[in-house]
Design a protein around this motif. Sequence first.
Motif, PDB file in Angstrom:
ATOM      1  N   VAL A 105      35.731 -26.198 -15.262  1.00  0.00           N
ATOM      2  CA  VAL A 105      36.403 -25.487 -14.263  1.00  0.00           C
ATOM      3  C   VAL A 105      35.985 -23.891 -14.410  1.00  0.00           C
ATOM      4  O   VAL A 105      36.138 -23.404 -15.744  1.00  0.00           O
ATOM      5  CB  VAL A 105      37.865 -25.608 -14.493  1.00  0.00           C
ATOM      6  CG1 VAL A 105      38.641 -24.938 -13.193  1.00  0.00           C
ATOM      7  CG2 VAL A 105      38.380 -27.183 -14.212  1.00  0.00           C
ATOM      8  N   HIS A 106      35.487 -23.232 -13.527  1.00  0.00           N
ATOM      9  CA  HIS A 106      35.135 -21.869 -13.278  1.00  0.00           C
ATOM     10  C   HIS A 106      36.231 -21.259 -12.486  1.00  0.00           C
ATOM     11  O   HIS A 106      36.847 -21.567 -11.634  1.00  0.00           O
ATOM     12  CB  HIS A 106      33.934 -21.666 -12.634  1.00  0.00           C
ATOM     13  CG  HIS A 106      32.937 -22.428 -13.429  1.00  0.00           C
ATOM     14  ND1 HIS A 106      32.223 -21.999 -14.532  1.00  0.00           N
ATOM     15  CD2 HIS A 106      32.471 -23.632 -13.245  1.00  0.00           C
ATOM     16  CE1 HIS A 106      31.493 -22.813 -14.895  1.00  0.00           C
ATOM     17  NE2 HIS A 106      31.446 -24.052 -14.249  1.00  0.00           N
ATOM     18  N   HIS A 107      36.689 -19.933 -12.984  1.00  0.00           N
ATOM     19  CA  HIS A 107      37.936 -19.220 -12.189  1.00  0.00           C
ATOM     20  C   HIS A 107      37.291 -17.854 -11.881  1.00  0.00           C
ATOM     21  O   HIS A 107      36.406 -16.974 -12.716  1.00  0.00           O
ATOM     22  CB  HIS A 107      38.816 -18.774 -13.275  1.00  0.00           C
ATOM     23  CG  HIS A 107      39.523 -20.048 -13.800  1.00  0.00           C
ATOM     24  ND1 HIS A 107      40.445 -20.848 -12.871  1.00  0.00           N
ATOM     25  CD2 HIS A 107      39.254 -20.589 -14.942  1.00  0.00           C
ATOM     26  CE1 HIS A 107      40.857 -21.888 -13.655  1.00  0.00           C
ATOM     27  NE2 HIS A 107      40.230 -21.882 -14.739  1.00  0.00           N
ATOM     28  N   TYR A 108      37.215 -17.306 -10.564  1.00  0.00           N
ATOM     29  CA  TYR A 108      36.685 -16.273  -9.927  1.00  0.00           C
ATOM     30  C   TYR A 108      37.645 -15.473  -9.229  1.00  0.00           C
ATOM     31  O   TYR A 108      38.526 -15.839  -8.571  1.00  0.00           O
ATOM     32  CB  TYR A 108      35.559 -16.440  -9.084  1.00  0.00           C
ATOM     33  CG  TYR A 108      34.534 -17.356  -9.567  1.00  0.00           C
ATOM     34  CD1 TYR A 108      33.281 -16.586 -10.347  1.00  0.00           C
ATOM     35  CD2 TYR A 108      34.417 -18.750  -9.695  1.00  0.00           C
ATOM     36  CE1 TYR A 108      32.340 -17.373 -10.969  1.00  0.00           C
ATOM     37  CE2 TYR A 108      33.289 -19.434 -10.162  1.00  0.00           C
ATOM     38  CZ  TYR A 108      32.336 -18.934 -10.857  1.00  0.00           C
ATOM     39  OH  TYR A 108      31.386 -19.547 -11.279  1.00  0.00           O
ATOM     40  N   LYS A 109      37.622 -14.168  -9.718  1.00  0.00           N
ATOM     41  CA  LYS A 109      38.648 -13.264  -8.675  1.00  0.00           C
ATOM     42  C   LYS A 109      38.263 -13.195  -7.361  1.00  0.00           C
ATOM     43  O   LYS A 109      36.913 -12.943  -6.887  1.00  0.00           O
ATOM     44  CB  LYS A 109      38.562 -11.938  -9.174  1.00  0.00           C
ATOM     45  CG  LYS A 109      39.776 -10.749  -8.778  1.00  0.00           C
ATOM     46  CD  LYS A 109      39.693  -9.636  -9.497  1.00  0.00           C
ATOM     47  CE  LYS A 109      40.729  -8.574  -9.103  1.00  0.00           C
ATOM     48  NZ  LYS A 109      40.844  -7.375  -9.756  1.00  0.00           N
ATOM     49  N   ASN A 141      49.102 -20.735 -13.017  1.00  0.00           N
ATOM     50  CA  ASN A 141      48.115 -20.318 -14.112  1.00  0.00           C
ATOM     51  C   ASN A 141      46.972 -21.314 -14.163  1.00  0.00           C
ATOM     52  O   ASN A 141      46.737 -22.391 -13.635  1.00  0.00           O
ATOM     53  CB  ASN A 141      48.844 -20.201 -15.502  1.00  0.00           C
ATOM     54  CG  ASN A 141      49.385 -21.608 -16.007  1.00  0.00           C
ATOM     55  OD1 ASN A 141      48.813 -22.575 -15.638  1.00  0.00           O
ATOM     56  ND2 ASN A 141      50.513 -21.859 -16.570  1.00  0.00           N
ATOM     57  N   HIS A 142      45.882 -20.816 -15.128  1.00  0.00           N
ATOM     58  CA  HIS A 142      44.673 -21.481 -14.919  1.00  0.00           C
ATOM     59  C   HIS A 142      44.739 -23.156 -15.785  1.00  0.00           C
ATOM     60  O   HIS A 142      43.886 -24.055 -15.314  1.00  0.00           O
ATOM     61  CB  HIS A 142      43.540 -20.796 -15.855  1.00  0.00           C
ATOM     62  CG  HIS A 142      43.772 -20.856 -17.462  1.00  0.00           C
ATOM     63  ND1 HIS A 142      44.699 -19.977 -18.077  1.00  0.00           N
ATOM     64  CD2 HIS A 142      43.288 -21.436 -18.255  1.00  0.00           C
ATOM     65  CE1 HIS A 142      44.730 -20.055 -19.331  1.00  0.00           C
ATOM     66  NE2 HIS A 142      43.582 -21.094 -19.561  1.00  0.00           N
ATOM     67  N   LYS A 143      45.727 -23.115 -16.497  1.00  0.00           N
ATOM     68  CA  LYS A 143      45.951 -24.493 -17.222  1.00  0.00           C
ATOM     69  C   LYS A 143      46.333 -25.632 -16.013  1.00  0.00           C
ATOM     70  O   LYS A 143      46.113 -26.459 -15.942  1.00  0.00           O
ATOM     71  CB  LYS A 143      47.063 -24.459 -18.279  1.00  0.00           C
ATOM     72  CG  LYS A 143      46.956 -25.571 -19.305  1.00  0.00           C
ATOM     73  CD  LYS A 143      47.602 -25.060 -20.428  1.00  0.00           C
ATOM     74  CE  LYS A 143      47.706 -26.283 -21.499  1.00  0.00           C
ATOM     75  NZ  LYS A 143      48.677 -26.078 -22.755  1.00  0.00           N
ATOM     76  N   GLU A 144      47.291 -25.058 -15.324  1.00  0.00           N
ATOM     77  CA  GLU A 144      47.980 -26.175 -14.060  1.00  0.00           C
ATOM     78  C   GLU A 144      46.771 -26.273 -13.091  1.00  0.00           C
ATOM     79  O   GLU A 144      46.571 -27.171 -12.520  1.00  0.00           O
ATOM     80  CB  GLU A 144      49.092 -25.221 -13.532  1.00  0.00           C
ATOM     81  CG  GLU A 144      50.139 -25.046 -14.288  1.00  0.00           C
ATOM     82  CD  GLU A 144      51.271 -24.341 -13.523  1.00  0.00           C
ATOM     83  OE1 GLU A 144      52.374 -24.961 -13.415  1.00  0.00           O
ATOM     84  OE2 GLU A 144      50.943 -23.247 -13.087  1.00  0.00           O
TER      85      GLU A 144
END
Length: 441
Positions: free
Chosen positions: A99-103, A62-65
């Motif tokens: 921190v950035h998250h991208y598909k 997950n994004h937290k990890e």
Amino acid sequence: MERKEVYDTPVTDENGSPISIVWKPDLYKIQQESPKPQPVFTTSAVTGCPFFYGLEYHGVMNHKEANSLLKEEGNYLVRLSIGCDEKTYTLSLKSLGKVHHYKLFYDGQHYVSQKRFNTINDLVADGLVTMYMESKAGKYIHLMHSLISYEKSPYMTLNKLKRKTIKKMKPKQLLSEEIVDYDKPHNFKTHSFKGLTWCELCGNFLWGFTQQGVKCEDCGFSSHFKCSEKLPADCCPDLKLFRGVFGIDLTTHVKAYKTNRPFVVDKCVEEIERRGMLVEGIYRVSGFQEEMDSLRLALDKDGKATIMGDEAYENIHVVASILKMYLRLLPIPLITFDVHPLIIKALETQMAWEKLAEVSAALKKLPPSHYNTLSYLMAHLHRITLHSEENKMTAQNLSTVFAPTLMPMPDLVDFKGAIPDMNRDISALHLIIENQSIIFN
């Protein structure tokens, strides 16, 4: 970060004379300062790892990890997102303290939006530069695009002498006509530049590692995407970028060769009028394919210097067939897609003089290079008809031969498998050939 002084502060040499700044290295310096990609590798083997990912793939996370693992600028990893019906691969990376998250997608190359990359590392490197540029130089980039001056651009500065020389060496008049300087828009395509490259309009660095900007396929002009939108239609095609003459846009051709019409049309018409006016079936009878291939290769290779006299091609039908082939292979037909329906509609007019006036008005909407070429060709075909007793080629016969070549072709077959009806096209061309002196004034 505003660097307005790049544009406003005059720079002088030791004698006090102004120096024209050609390339502005500011954005290159900023790219050098941007964080570099640093993958966070998994410490144990992950089952089900896709073949297109490596040790940067951490499996389900997950994004937290992910956030807890990305501690330094430029850190990144790939993970499988939780809570989705389908498998969703996500790129997580740290840039500018967040921190950035991208598909993430893969179709032979990795991508997040439009740009494609061979490796995840290249994708991250380009993304880090883009985000860093937007953060540190956003105002400068906005100012850069708003203060563009074409007349003071590096392109004009570096080509000033070349342009003066070309102006002095203006081509001689062709057939007592003044050479027309046609307007031609650039043919820009997204391009990946190798090495350091600067925009030829604003003089600033084309940042990024791939698809940094656009390049004109006809003249080689390189620029930012936004800068390319502000260029006038003054593309000057470079013959060195051409692979022959067949299948090239007509306006591009005449701009490159500095002629009113494609030289192929002029050379073929001149040769046919020299020795083919009385030949039976001229333009209807096809030349031998082997000789046509030879002449086409010669025109592609030798250009205007191509020899097509009877000592090289005794059969004049070869020359006539090559002219038809050249016109047939134009990417935009001589009578363009938007003008074609206007001509067909003009045929519905009852009064003869109104019909001619409407056809003339429609043809004037053609691009100048198309109009001049068509006018020249129709005058030639009219002269062919004056010898129809000998060559058996009336205006009706010629329009039947040329209609599929000069006008946009409909679908080859309709839903019933029938050949399309071109009677209206033939009638329109027949009208133009017979009345070319009135229609083209």
